[in-house]
Scaffold this motif. Structure first.
Motif, PDB file in Angstrom:
ATOM      1  N   THR A 136       0.853  -1.242  -0.038  1.00  0.00           N
ATOM      2  CA  THR A 136       0.141   0.190  -0.028  1.00  0.00           C
ATOM      3  C   THR A 136       0.914   1.325  -0.026  1.00  0.00           C
ATOM      4  O   THR A 136       0.466   2.513  -0.059  1.00  0.00           O
ATOM      5  CB  THR A 136      -0.951   0.057   1.184  1.00  0.00           C
ATOM      6  N   VAL A 183      -5.939   3.889  -0.086  1.00  0.00           N
ATOM      7  CA  VAL A 183      -6.621   2.916   0.436  1.00  0.00           C
ATOM      8  C   VAL A 183      -7.830   2.844   0.808  1.00  0.00           C
ATOM      9  O   VAL A 183      -8.138   3.913   1.644  1.00  0.00           O
ATOM     10  CB  VAL A 183      -5.647   2.149   1.348  1.00  0.00           C
ATOM     11  N   CYS A 242      -6.368  -4.144   8.461  1.00  0.00           N
ATOM     12  CA  CYS A 242      -5.832  -3.602   7.358  1.00  0.00           C
ATOM     13  C   CYS A 242      -5.499  -2.074   7.650  1.00  0.00           C
ATOM     14  O   CYS A 242      -4.509  -1.688   7.045  1.00  0.00           O
ATOM     15  CB  CYS A 242      -7.090  -3.630   6.423  1.00  0.00           C
ATOM     16  N   SER A 301      -1.739  -0.813   6.755  1.00  0.00           N
ATOM     17  CA  SER A 301      -1.529   0.111   5.596  1.00  0.00           C
ATOM     18  C   SER A 301      -0.725   1.299   6.153  1.00  0.00           C
ATOM     19  O   SER A 301       0.301   1.863   5.186  1.00  0.00           O
ATOM     20  CB  SER A 301      -2.916   0.434   5.123  1.00  0.00           C
ATOM     21  N   GLN A 326       2.808   0.610   6.164  1.00  0.00           N
ATOM     22  CA  GLN A 326       3.540   0.204   4.861  1.00  0.00           C
ATOM     23  C   GLN A 326       3.590   1.760   4.243  1.00  0.00           C
ATOM     24  O   GLN A 326       4.247   1.896   2.977  1.00  0.00           O
ATOM     25  CB  GLN A 326       2.596  -0.658   3.996  1.00  0.00           C
ATOM     26  N   ALA A 356       0.694   3.993   3.395  1.00  0.00           N
ATOM     27  CA  ALA A 356      -0.116   4.473   2.377  1.00  0.00           C
ATOM     28  C   ALA A 356      -0.215   6.014   2.299  1.00  0.00           C
ATOM     29  O   ALA A 356      -0.080   6.645   3.332  1.00  0.00           O
ATOM     30  CB  ALA A 356      -1.646   3.777   3.042  1.00  0.00           C
ATOM     31  N   ILE A 415      -6.135   6.733   3.658  1.00  0.00           N
ATOM     32  CA  ILE A 415      -6.763   5.390   4.122  1.00  0.00           C
ATOM     33  C   ILE A 415      -8.332   5.725   4.670  1.00  0.00           C
ATOM     34  O   ILE A 415      -8.569   6.642   5.457  1.00  0.00           O
ATOM     35  CB  ILE A 415      -6.129   4.684   5.455  1.00  0.00           C
ATOM     36  N   CYS A 458      -6.819   7.464   9.997  1.00  0.00           N
ATOM     37  CA  CYS A 458      -7.759   6.853   9.246  1.00  0.00           C
ATOM     38  C   CYS A 458      -9.109   7.583   9.126  1.00  0.00           C
ATOM     39  O   CYS A 458      -9.545   8.127  10.040  1.00  0.00           O
ATOM     40  CB  CYS A 458      -8.038   5.387   9.492  1.00  0.00           C
ATOM     41  N   ARG A 516      -5.897   0.506  -3.820  1.00  0.00           N
ATOM     42  CA  ARG A 516      -5.966  -0.574  -3.137  1.00  0.00           C
ATOM     43  C   ARG A 516      -7.277  -0.546  -2.564  1.00  0.00           C
ATOM     44  O   ARG A 516      -7.608   0.223  -1.825  1.00  0.00           O
ATOM     45  CB  ARG A 516      -4.750  -0.689  -2.235  1.00  0.00           C
TER      46      ARG A 516
END
Length: 489
Positions: free
Chosen positions: A280, A285, A297, A301, A304, A306, A309, A345, A399
């Motif tokens: 991601t 995402v 998730c 993410s 990683q 992202a 999100i 998020c 993604r």
């Protein structure tokens, strides 16, 4: 009761965490431990109620007031003895259980509940540190053999209990290591895998045999399994994920949550990823599904790297506290903000996905969604939704992870070869309370039997199924002997 006035003197506290900015740089667990004083104070909050509803709130029936009292008195051997008498794996439940026991805590009627889950985690970790957790090899073996299919929490619990009863237990796992979702579903930042390995090593030293990279029904036929073992426990879990069959589902960039999470868990454990890599980093995402798997998730993410999100949930936003339709001591469906949400998020409720959009090369570029409004019944439960006019829009996404739960176990292979019956939801049908399927000497437990559920329910199912298998191997059937029942009370 540790301290009569403890619940009046001390407020609920949780251990501190590493900051979100720090913890998203690695996959280590970030919850710190209580100091001795803090742990003592939290144990002192338990009121040792006349009717401890926490017992019924916990599927395992953990003897909570008693181990809280032992913690307050710093009697760690006693605390561990009490806890381990009902729970095979408190190091798992103390980290990833949603703690239904706390929802049933009597103190929770008008104050924050006792920190039961954290106390449980501290008991087992202190027990390990003090050398109290040791392999216990049965003194006498029955000579009976049992095959346990699946090494998730239900399979591990069944194997541990049956081995304790003296039977010869072999656990078959199609992955390369034991643990099931504990291994390849739960991210390391919630449950580091050395915790799982530590317990597996103890079970091996106690005599449980693990066979990996072995898919029963493929590598070993069902008829061979029945010929080789005196009893079989099906504990393979509910592994078929719920799909979202909308236009564009075939685009590259739309994945099931477990495809994503399993890969990252392998990377953290330095295991080679052989499938198409799902990363991601630098991507927009979208996670569809508002439960724990979706939250995992989100956390993965973030780690990683992202770009953005967003987490969607079709259902309406839950209330922040109990309503009339979810009275104490039932488990309340209230708004939860996980540690992954704290890390960054955007969350949206009442959102329905209509289409995945891609480019000419078949790569995902966006997602078409629409807001929905829900009609509720007299108890406030959502029963029917309608699209909100003018709310349809396209959001950028490279993604998308489908985290909408699981529908039933895999039927192809072992289950079809055995000829087990399925219930109306597609799970393996077993006699209620007996865990026995329609196939002689074949039992079922965990998510494979009851459907997608909690880790604490899986352990409970594994323990109860083991009890019935032991009765079966001992010659008792279908509750025919009250004496047999009393032996396992």
């Amino acid at each position: 009761m540790g301290k009569v006035t403890g619940f009046k003197e001390f407020d609920r506290e949780l251990p501190s965490k590493r900051s979100p900015e720090e913890r998203i740089k690695d996959y280590k667990e970030f919850n710190l431990m209580f100091t001795e004083d803090k742990l003592n104070n939290q144990a002192a909050r338990c009121m040792n109620c006349g009717i401890p509803f926490c017992h019924s709130g916990c599927p395992l029936g953990n003897i909570i007031p008693e181990f809280n009292d032992a913690v307050y008195k710093e009697n760690w051997e006693e605390a561990y003895r009490i806890l381990s008498s009902t729970n095979n794996f408190p190091e798992f439940t103390g980290r990833i259980c949603p703690a239904p026991c706390e929802s049933a805590c009597v103190l929770g009627i008008n104050k924050p509940a006792v920190t039961i889950e954290e106390i449980e985690k501290h008991i087992i970790e202190i027990a390990y540190a003090k050398g109290l957790v040791k392999p216990k090899v049965p003194l006498v073996r029955s000579g009976k053999t049992v095959a346990v299919i699946g090494s998730g929490p239900a399979g591990l619990a069944a194997a541990a209990q049956l081995n304790k009863a003296g039977h010869l237990v072999t656990v078959f796992e199609r992955d390369d290591r034991a643990g099931g979702l504990l291994r390849y579903g739960i991210p390391d930042f919630k449950l580091e895998k050395w915790v799982v390995d530590r317990r597996i090593q103890i079970m091996e030293e106690e005599g449980v045999i693990f066979k990996y990279n072995t898919e029963v029904g493929k590598d070993i036929r069902a008829n061979q399994l029945l010929a080789d073992f005196d009893a079989v426990v099906l504990a393979g879990g509910s592994t078929i994920p719920r799909n979202l069959p909308v236009p564009g589902r075939e685009l590259k960039g739309v994945y099931y949550a477990m495809q994503f999470l399993k890969q990252q868990n392998k990377r953290v454990s330095n295991i080679e990823v052989q499938d198409e890599e799902i990363i991601t980093s630098g991507k927009d995402v979208i996670v569809i599904g508002g439960g724990d798997t979706g939250s995992d998730c989100v956390g993965t993410s973030n780690r990683q790297g992202a770009k953005s999100i967003v987490q969607f949930e079709l259902m309406p936003k839950p209330p922040v506290s109990r309503t009339e339709s979810m009275p104490w001591p039932t488990y309340p469906m209230v708004l939860k903000t996980s540690s992954s949400h704290e890390e960054g998020c955007e969350r949206s409720w009442g959102v329905n996905t209509k289409e995945f959009i891609g480019d000419e090369e078949g790569n995902l570029t966006g997602i078409r969604v629409v807001d929905v409004s829900w009609e509720t019944d007299v108890f406030g439960r959502a029963i029917k939704f309608a699209e909100v006019e003018g709310s349809e829009r396209i959001l950028p996404a490279q993604r998308v992870f489908l985290a909408m739960g699981f529908v039933h176990p895999q039927k192809e292979g072992l289950l079809e070869q055995l000829g087990v019956e399925f219930d109306e939801r597609g799970n393996v049908r077993a006699q209620e309370g007996l865990y026995q399927t329609n196939v002689d000497k074949v039992f079922a437990a965990g998510d494979m039997r009851r459907g997608q559920s909690l880790v604490v329910w899986a352990i409970s199912e594994g323990r109860e199924a083991a009890r019935r298998v032991d009765q079966f191997l001992s010659g008792y059937t279908a509750l025919e002997s009250k004496d047999a029942e009393s032996m396992y009370a």
